[in-house]
Write an enzyme that holds these catalytic residues in place. Sequence first.
Site, PDB file in Angstrom:
ATOM      1  N   LYS A 110       0.246 -78.195 -73.182  1.00 24.44           N
ATOM      2  CA  LYS A 110      -0.702 -79.055 -73.912  1.00 24.44           C
ATOM      3  C   LYS A 110      -1.788 -78.207 -74.555  1.00 24.44           C
ATOM      4  O   LYS A 110      -2.133 -78.389 -75.728  1.00 24.44           O
ATOM      5  CB  LYS A 110      -1.341 -80.072 -72.955  1.00 24.44           C
ATOM      6  CG  LYS A 110      -0.433 -81.211 -72.575  1.00 24.44           C
ATOM      7  CD  LYS A 110      -1.067 -82.080 -71.503  1.00 24.44           C
ATOM      8  CE  LYS A 110      -0.092 -83.159 -71.070  1.00 24.44           C
ATOM      9  NZ  LYS A 110      -0.522 -83.938 -69.920  1.00 24.44           N
ATOM     10  N   GLN A 130      -4.742 -84.779 -65.502  1.00 22.16           N
ATOM     11  CA  GLN A 130      -3.312 -84.656 -65.192  1.00 22.16           C
ATOM     12  C   GLN A 130      -3.001 -85.342 -63.855  1.00 22.16           C
ATOM     13  O   GLN A 130      -3.650 -85.066 -62.844  1.00 22.16           O
ATOM     14  CB  GLN A 130      -2.922 -83.168 -65.143  1.00 22.16           C
ATOM     15  CG  GLN A 130      -1.461 -82.914 -64.961  1.00 22.16           C
ATOM     16  CD  GLN A 130      -0.614 -83.359 -66.160  1.00 22.16           C
ATOM     17  OE1 GLN A 130      -0.996 -83.169 -67.312  1.00 22.16           O
ATOM     18  NE2 GLN A 130       0.530 -83.972 -65.875  1.00 22.16           N
ATOM     19  N   ASP A 179      -4.990 -90.552 -72.916  1.00 20.43           N
ATOM     20  CA  ASP A 179      -3.747 -90.955 -72.243  1.00 20.43           C
ATOM     21  C   ASP A 179      -3.554 -92.474 -72.325  1.00 20.43           C
ATOM     22  O   ASP A 179      -2.476 -92.983 -72.027  1.00 20.43           O
ATOM     23  CB  ASP A 179      -3.782 -90.537 -70.763  1.00 20.43           C
ATOM     24  CG  ASP A 179      -2.848 -89.367 -70.475  1.00 20.43           C
ATOM     25  OD1 ASP A 179      -1.955 -89.102 -71.304  1.00 20.43           O
ATOM     26  OD2 ASP A 179      -3.019 -88.725 -69.423  1.00 20.43           O
TER      27      ASP A 179
END
Length: 294
Positions: A54, A98, A121
Amino acid sequence: MSARVIDGQAIAAELRAAVGAEVQRLSRAHALTPGLAVVLVGEDPASSVYVRSKAKQTVEAGMRSFDYRLPESTGEAELLALIARLNADPAVHGILVQLPLPKQIDAQKVLGALDPAKDVDGFHPMNAGRLATGLPALVPCTPVGCIRLAKTVHASLAGLDALVIGRSNIVGKPLIQLLLAENATVTVAHSRTRDLGAACRRADLVFAAVGRPEMVRGDWIKPGATVIDVGINRVTGENGKNRLVGDVAYAEAAEVAGAITPVPRGVGPMTIACLLLNTLRAACAIAGLPEPTV
Ligand code: NAD
């Protein structure tokens, strides 16, 4: 019949290039550089690989990447304090925590503490609710990628019979909402569905997001259907080597389907590309600029 292979790798590269071009334009026209903060707690090897990828792709797209690696022993209060700092930092337009988090940390509490405007997200209940009610929202990256892939085959999804297998908050549920917004006729299958094969045989579009290797068989697929395989499963092959397979028995399904995503190089690469897109969208919204047309 042999299905057309939907090349997620190439489609994701095109999307990343388009996001990169828009980032250049923003930087020139508005002196705005989108910034993405990625927070990793602990040493989970798969998460570490994913986070590195990422960060690399964020920088390649011309954005700023802020990397936070916290030890496995990090407490909830400490993580919440970092989130509060990132929420307030004007250089940060997107924050990604994460998952999974270590067990001493309540993931829902952490996700709920994110500024919804920076929740790239799309897991904050505010964004989930906005998506469900048809308001502009930051939407989870994997389902956005799935829709983009389906639309490389079908100019419009309106009226198509779509089957979503799996009802997780991360993939299945947001995918259902996105398909409804595209005017598809949506059926949802899950662990208690009685006859998955029959539901599959009716579908023009199949989205498999279960996490069971090759569960969807070729004779479940309606001839000519489009199959989007979200599953990523590591299995041991006959030669004793590990390989990745999806939730769909690819070789069988490709004989019957009209179009199909492979695993790997299908949905996976789209997820990070859509994360970059979400970061760009968040930066524009926070700066009061129009929604990018990428
Ligand atoms: P999850 O475990 O949260 O959800 C799985 C869903 O499958 C559940 O809703 C469950 O009801 C359903 N299910 C379980 N058994 C079933 C059965 N026999 N028949 C029908 N449905 C059944 O998983 P998730 O986070 O949604 O992920 C699903 C898969 O997608 C996993 O393989 C994961 O690795 C993969 N994934 C890939 C990406 C990507 O970027 N490509 C992103 C997220 C998840």
